[in-house]
Write a protein that holds these residues in place. Structure first.
Motif, mmCIF file in Angstrom:
data_model
loop_
_atom_site.group_PDB
_atom_site.id
_atom_site.type_symbol
_atom_site.label_atom_id
_atom_site.label_comp_id
_atom_site.label_asym_id
_atom_site.label_seq_id
_atom_site.Cartn_x
_atom_site.Cartn_y
_atom_site.Cartn_z
ATOM 1 N N ASN A 189 53.619 30.484 -3.567
ATOM 2 C CA ASN A 189 54.053 31.359 -2.477
ATOM 3 C C ASN A 189 54.457 30.621 -1.203
ATOM 4 O OD1 ASN A 189 53.454 33.738 -4.032
ATOM 5 N ND2 ASN A 189 51.280 33.440 -3.534
ATOM 6 N N VAL A 190 54.694 29.312 -1.304
ATOM 7 C CA VAL A 190 55.167 28.535 -0.152
ATOM 8 C C VAL A 190 56.506 27.899 -0.541
ATOM 9 C CG1 VAL A 190 54.701 26.654 1.464
ATOM 10 C CG2 VAL A 190 52.802 28.042 0.578
ATOM 11 N N PRO A 191 57.599 28.416 -0.012
ATOM 12 C CA PRO A 191 58.909 27.878 -0.399
ATOM 13 C C PRO A 191 59.140 26.476 0.152
ATOM 14 C CG PRO A 191 59.155 29.476 1.376
ATOM 15 C CD PRO A 191 57.713 29.529 0.954
ATOM 16 N N ALA A 192 60.068 25.769 -0.454
ATOM 17 C CA ALA A 192 60.427 24.435 0.023
ATOM 18 C C ALA A 192 60.961 24.535 1.449
ATOM 19 C CB ALA A 192 61.483 23.827 -0.890
ATOM 20 N N PHE A 193 60.459 23.639 2.311
ATOM 21 C CA PHE A 193 60.836 23.645 3.725
ATOM 22 C C PHE A 193 60.667 22.216 4.226
ATOM 23 C CE2 PHE A 193 59.452 25.066 8.229
ATOM 24 C CZ PHE A 193 60.745 24.973 8.694
ATOM 25 N N PHE A 194 61.751 21.460 4.215
ATOM 26 C CA PHE A 194 61.635 20.034 4.505
ATOM 27 C C PHE A 194 62.904 19.510 5.161
ATOM 28 C CE2 PHE A 194 63.461 20.509 0.321
ATOM 29 C CZ PHE A 194 64.444 19.545 0.251
ATOM 30 N N VAL A 195 62.758 18.431 5.901
ATOM 31 C CA VAL A 195 63.895 17.744 6.509
ATOM 32 C C VAL A 195 64.686 17.067 5.394
ATOM 33 C CG1 VAL A 195 64.603 15.861 8.031
ATOM 34 C CG2 VAL A 195 62.754 17.416 8.721
ATOM 35 N N GLY A 196 65.984 17.352 5.337
ATOM 36 C CA GLY A 196 66.814 16.792 4.283
ATOM 37 C C GLY A 196 67.795 15.742 4.759
ATOM 38 N N ASN A 197 68.126 15.750 6.055
ATOM 39 C CA ASN A 197 69.135 14.831 6.574
ATOM 40 C C ASN A 197 68.669 14.190 7.877
ATOM 41 O OD1 ASN A 197 71.460 15.402 4.668
ATOM 42 N ND2 ASN A 197 71.050 17.454 5.443
ATOM 43 N N TRP A 242 68.852 12.234 14.920
ATOM 44 C CA TRP A 242 69.176 13.630 14.612
ATOM 45 C C TRP A 242 68.635 13.959 13.231
ATOM 46 C CZ3 TRP A 242 71.978 15.465 10.473
ATOM 47 C CH2 TRP A 242 72.438 16.789 10.532
ATOM 48 N N MET A 243 68.012 15.131 13.087
ATOM 49 C CA MET A 243 67.468 15.561 11.802
ATOM 50 C C MET A 243 67.805 17.026 11.588
ATOM 51 S SD MET A 243 63.616 13.948 12.006
ATOM 52 C CE MET A 243 63.316 12.391 12.847
ATOM 53 N N GLU A 244 67.905 17.406 10.323
ATOM 54 C CA GLU A 244 68.139 18.810 9.968
ATOM 55 C C GLU A 244 67.337 19.142 8.728
ATOM 56 O OE1 GLU A 244 71.883 21.874 9.657
ATOM 57 O OE2 GLU A 244 72.115 19.890 8.755
ATOM 58 N N GLY A 248 67.985 24.957 8.202
ATOM 59 C CA GLY A 248 68.983 24.913 9.265
ATOM 60 C C GLY A 248 68.451 24.548 10.636
ATOM 61 N N TYR A 249 67.137 24.275 10.758
ATOM 62 C CA TYR A 249 66.600 23.824 12.041
ATOM 63 C C TYR A 249 67.055 22.392 12.298
ATOM 64 C CZ TYR A 249 63.432 27.848 12.072
ATOM 65 O OH TYR A 249 62.913 29.110 12.078
ATOM 66 N N ARG A 250 67.465 22.129 13.537
ATOM 67 C CA ARG A 250 67.918 20.788 13.907
ATOM 68 C C ARG A 250 67.021 20.217 14.998
ATOM 69 N NH1 ARG A 250 74.569 21.332 13.922
ATOM 70 N NH2 ARG A 250 74.738 21.926 11.711
ATOM 71 N N PHE A 251 66.798 18.930 14.907
ATOM 72 C CA PHE A 251 65.932 18.221 15.847
ATOM 73 C C PHE A 251 66.668 16.967 16.292
ATOM 74 C CE2 PHE A 251 63.788 20.053 12.183
ATOM 75 C CZ PHE A 251 63.004 21.036 12.774
ATOM 76 N N GLU A 252 66.762 16.763 17.591
ATOM 77 C CA GLU A 252 67.508 15.612 18.091
ATOM 78 C C GLU A 252 66.868 15.127 19.382
ATOM 79 O OE1 GLU A 252 72.128 14.189 18.891
ATOM 80 O OE2 GLU A 252 71.678 16.311 18.521
ATOM 81 N N GLY A 253 66.853 13.838 19.549
ATOM 82 C CA GLY A 253 66.294 13.283 20.775
ATOM 83 C C GLY A 253 66.749 11.860 21.018
ATOM 84 N N SER A 254 66.751 11.482 22.279
ATOM 85 C CA SER A 254 67.049 10.092 22.615
ATOM 86 C C SER A 254 65.898 9.213 22.154
ATOM 87 C CB SER A 254 67.239 9.949 24.126
ATOM 88 O OG SER A 254 68.344 10.696 24.567
#
Length: 260
Positions: A189-197, A242-244, A248-254
């Motif tokens: 009952n926990v779907p895949a949810f992971f950073v892919g890129n 940069w990560m996604e 579709g959540y995106r994370f980016e930082g200097s």
């Protein structure tokens, strides 16, 4: 007729695999995973100069450290692929170093059972160099429930990105950690949810130092370490990561300022 076709296909597969060097660890998945991740007919050599490092025993099957240290690798490393033979999803990551300057990459992974682990590096002539290690483990890392939810603040902290940049001796080392559950999709009952890129870029330009594709074997709250040669040229430049994830959540930082 169908039987003859099947026999012909098996003979062709055996002929392709016959060109591969013997697996130093004797895994039954040696040929299969090489073809799966490096391509049919890949030109492969066994080479410990790839510098794969994994522990002999996984004290925590959900957080097993892996490093590929290319400091002794005499060729230009254009791509690095790692996988864990016996995991439900063997692939860990596929990293592309655009200018061949990558000298180290490190990331923790999950291990489902005792397994051989591989790091394959593609050189400038199209030859794959493979180093191997073996991790003994109690197992269950891929199907263990995530721990991040044990924190009452995890929803507020989700996506927190911390970075650091360290320069010296002609190299630049980048560290980046992300608070993310990295769910494998193998828990009920926990779907895949992971950073892919993942990408490391020069901030404000289109220049990309590295691109990485991750799979479900990566550990929760991933910590990435990258080291590039000729790092001093980046001392006065701004880098960004940069990560996604697959939702579709995106994370980016200097990436933090250089340090001696």
């Amino acid at each position: 007729m169908g039987r003859y076709c099947l026999c012909a296909l098996l003979l062709l597969a055996e002929a392709a695999w016959a060109e591969l060097p013997a697996d130093p660890l004797g895994s039954p998945l040696w040929e299969y995973n090489i073809e799966r991740y490096l391509g049919q007919g890949a030109n492969v050599v066994v080479d410990d100069r790839v510098g794969l490092s994994v522990p002999g025993f996984a004290e925590d099957s959900t957080q097993v450290p892996l490093a590929v240290n290319l400091s002794a690798f005499p060729h230009t490393a254009t791509k690095v692929v790692t996988w864990v033979d016996m995991n439900p999803v063997p692939l860990l990551f596929d990293a592309d170093s655009r200018d061949g300057g990558l000298k180290l990459v490190s990331l923790n992974f999950r291990v489902q059972q005792a397994s051989s682990v591989r790091a394959a590096v593609l050189d400038e002539k199209g030859v794959w160099h493979i180093d191997s290690g073996f991790v003994d483990a109690a197992g269950g890392g891929c199907t263990a429930p995530r721990e991040v939810v044990s924190s009452s603040e995890w929803e507020n902290e989700f996506g927190t990105l911390r970075t650091g940049l360290f320069s010296g001796d002609g190299k630049t080392r980048i560290k980046a950690s992300l608070l993310h559950p990295m769910d494998s999709g193998m828990v009920g009952n926990v779907p895949a949810f992971f950073v892919g890129n993942v990408e490391v870029r020069e901030e404000g330009s289109d220049a990309v130092l590295l691109t990485m594709t991750l799979a479900e074997s990566a550990s929760e709250n991933p910590m990435f370490v990258f080291e590039f040669e000729d790092g001093q040229e980046h001392e006065n430049e701004s880098l960004a990561i940069w990560m996604e994830d697959n939702n579709g959540y995106r994370f980016e930082g200097s990436i933090g300022g250089a340090k001696p």
